[in-house]
Scaffold this motif. Structure first.
Motif, PDB file in Angstrom:
ATOM      1  N   ARG A   1       0.860  -1.338  -0.092  1.00  0.00           N
ATOM      2  CA  ARG A   1      -0.055   0.098  -0.145  1.00  0.00           C
ATOM      3  C   ARG A   1       0.736   1.012  -0.016  1.00  0.00           C
ATOM      4  NH1 ARG A   1      -5.340  -0.445   3.733  1.00  0.00           N
ATOM      5  NH2 ARG A   1      -5.576   1.571   3.055  1.00  0.00           N
TER       6      ARG A   1
ATOM      7  N   ARG B   1       0.847   4.235  -2.601  1.00  0.00           N
ATOM      8  CA  ARG B   1       0.703   5.562  -2.363  1.00  0.00           C
ATOM      9  C   ARG B   1       1.709   6.577  -2.893  1.00  0.00           C
ATOM     10  NH1 ARG B   1      -0.838   3.563   2.710  1.00  0.00           N
ATOM     11  NH2 ARG B   1       1.106   4.251   3.522  1.00  0.00           N
TER      12      ARG B   1
ATOM     13  N   GLY C   1      -0.164   8.291  -5.395  1.00  0.00           N
ATOM     14  CA  GLY C   1      -0.956   9.341  -4.522  1.00  0.00           C
ATOM     15  C   GLY C   1      -2.060   8.530  -3.620  1.00  0.00           C
ATOM     16  N   SER C   2      -2.934   7.794  -4.057  1.00  0.00           N
ATOM     17  CA  SER C   2      -3.852   7.567  -2.918  1.00  0.00           C
ATOM     18  C   SER C   2      -4.151   5.871  -3.033  1.00  0.00           C
ATOM     19  CB  SER C   2      -5.343   7.855  -3.245  1.00  0.00           C
ATOM     20  OG  SER C   2      -6.391   7.115  -2.538  1.00  0.00           O
ATOM     21  N   ASP C   3      -4.321   5.072  -2.051  1.00  0.00           N
ATOM     22  CA  ASP C   3      -4.500   3.735  -2.112  1.00  0.00           C
ATOM     23  C   ASP C   3      -6.083   3.255  -1.609  1.00  0.00           C
ATOM     24  OD1 ASP C   3      -4.378   4.406   0.699  1.00  0.00           O
ATOM     25  OD2 ASP C   3      -2.857   2.753   0.962  1.00  0.00           O
ATOM     26  N   ASP C   4      -6.802   4.381  -1.494  1.00  0.00           N
ATOM     27  CA  ASP C   4      -8.180   4.244  -1.117  1.00  0.00           C
ATOM     28  C   ASP C   4      -8.831   3.110  -2.044  1.00  0.00           C
ATOM     29  OD1 ASP C   4      -7.800   6.003   0.714  1.00  0.00           O
ATOM     30  OD2 ASP C   4      -9.002   7.700  -0.201  1.00  0.00           O
TER      31      ASP C   4
END
Ligand SMILES: Cc1cc2nc3c(=O)[nH]c(=O)nc-3n(C[C@H](O)[C@H](O)[C@H](O)COP(=O)(O)O)c2cc1C
Length: 472
Positions: A119, A123, A127-130
């Motif tokens: 993860r 990121r 940027g995001s691991d949502d």
């Protein structure tokens, strides 16, 4: 030794596909690969999946090791949003090799580290691991367990191929014991315990593995097994159903997935150096293969796999990864190749036929279950045209996720490359040389297993290991 992949352009590949009468489709618009997908409660940020790819690089007691962490960092940094963690045994006797991952209280903190590092790398890269989903494949290797084969029924074609005593060369015969019903029943709480641990480690989903003729896959074909786990379709799916139901009830927040064979085919044999594989002798009706016509085992029959996918969806399975074949016995079906690994034969069919089989069968099932996200397999043979095919398959609703196996070892950052430049770095495209499989099959070091990776395109790490592995 015929070679097939001589295409200098997509147009040439399309022409060959037409000549062969295949239904391979391609698109220059790769936009569909970047559609997000809802999988149960998870939103997955694109339609690219890294398939389960065992690195055979754990410790002897089943912990991940440095190369394992590295692999998942590379997968995380690569930009694909569905990362399907590799085969991880639920009990020690179920491991396929002495370096396969094992899930228990002792290994859980290290499996948690895999998720954390994967993860974090993701990121840092995007940027995001949502919207990143990471799963773990829970396995019992059954007849391919390395300590000793643990078989669910007498398979007249596979049994004589499996050596149980290396000193005498004795193979499985009628005196070899079958796993009893009690043993199978007792596996349910082991799978549940593994699922609880996987959930605690932060995996978003677990895969109840039913492919490639490991235990739960073998049971699907156990038409001749007596008792509650064999014979009728209901009985053959009983153990998987009990496992899925128990996990859904005891770990309700965890997404349950499965990787399943939809066509076993029949085993092939390697008759001479450089020769194409030949089917083993068989007699109709063939009652030892799943998803396979009894009167003609070269042809799939999706009736039972489709029924079982429908039942599993009712039980709450939210994601199905479609596969086929057997990595020890029907190699060209599971992974169409240009160059065979050392334990395999030369391909008995044009590899594009194998790719088309993967896409066609997955497409028929996706059509039958339009709401259920399916992952397709068998893409790596298409090399630099893989994602033209993947985009067309998604566009035409023949699949939800494009699953990348061997090519994820040579080029784990394929998603980022596509996103940033619209194409792949041709110097790192997997050419299906089969080094990764050859390494998996190499056992002659002090650990009894070499690590598997991509020597030509991940040179620094894997070329020295390959130099050792190829010595035999
Ligand atoms: C080195 C290696 C390791 C693999 N490990 C797994 C695994 O752990 N679980 C699994 O279901 N399949 C495993 N596979 C099969 C791949 O996931 C995939 O189905 C196969 O390579 C065909 O896809 P491809 O054409 O994209 O390579 C493995 C294959 C290779 C070559």
């Amino acid at each position: 030794m015929a070679r097939y992949f001589k295409f200098r352009s997509l147009a040439e590949l399309e022409a060959e596909s037409r000549n062969l009468g295949l239904d391979l489709r391609f698109s220059d618009d790769i936009g569909p690969l970047f559609r997000s997908v809802q999988v149960g409660p998870l939103r997955v940020g694109n339609s690219l999946c890294i398939q389960p790819m065992e690195g055979c690089d754990g410790t002897l007691d089943g912990h991940p090791d440095e190369l394992t962490y590295r692999r998942y960092r590379r997968f995380g940094a690569g930009g694909a949003k569905l990362i399907w963690g590799e085969a991880t045994a639920v009990v020690p006797e179920a491991r396929a090799n002495p370096r396969q991952l094992l899930i228990n209280e002792r290994t859980a903190p290290d499996l948690e580290r895999i998720v954390r590092e994967c993860r974090q790398a993701h990121r840092e890269a995007v940027g995001s691991d949502d919207d990143l989903a990471i799963g773990l494949q829970l396995t019992h290797s059954g007849r391919y367990s390395y300590q000793k084969p643990l078989i669910a029924f007498r398979d007249p074609i596979l049994d004589p191929r499996i050596v149980v005593d290396k000193s005498t060369g004795r193979t499985i015969d009628d005196s070899y014991p079958l796993l009893d019903d009690d043993y199978l029943k007792r596996l349910v709480p082991h799978y549940v315990a593994a699922a609880k641990l996987a959930h605690r480690c932060g995996f978003h989903f677990v895969d109840i593995k039913q492919c490639h003729r490991y235990l739960l896959s073998e049971l699907l074909a156990a038409k001749t097994r007596p008792g509650p786990y064999g014979g009728s379709l209901e009985n053959r799916t009983r153990l998987a159903r009990e496992i899925i139901t128990a996990i859904r009830s005891e770990v309700p927040d965890l997404v349950v997935a499965t990787r399943m064979n939809v066509f076993d085919c029949i085993p092939y044999r390697h008759i001479a150096e450089g020769a194409a594989g030949e089917p083993c002798a068989w007699e109709a009706p063939v009652r030892s293969a799943w998803g396979t016509r009894e009167d003609n085992p070269f042809e799939p029959d999706l009736t039972e796999p489709a029924w079982w996918i429908g039942e599993m969806a009712k039980l709450g399975v939210a994601l199905v990864n479609i596969s086929m074949g057997n990595p020890y016995a029907v190699m060209h079906v599971i992974r169409p190749f240009e160059y065979p690994p050392p334990d395999a034969y030369e391909t008995p069919e044009h590899p594009l036929i194998g790719v088309d089989r993967h896409f066609r069968l997955a497409g028929q099932l996706q059509e039958q279950f339009p709401q259920l996200p399916l992952v397709g397999s068998g893409y790596s043979y298409l090399q630099e045209y893989t994602f033209n095919a993947g985009a067309a398959n998604i566009r035409d609703r023949r699949i939800t996720f494009v699953g990348v196996g061997r090519a994820s070892l040579s080029m784990p950052d394929f998603a980022l490359q596509l996103q940033q430049t619209g194409k792949l770095d041709r110097k790192r495209v997997c050419r299906t040389f089969s080094y990764c499989t050859a390494m998996m099959r190499s056992k002659h070091n002090e650990l009894g297993q070499f690590a598997a990776g991509c020597p030509p395109f991940d040179k620094e790490v894997y070329m020295p290991i390959w130099e050792q592995a190829k010595k035999k």
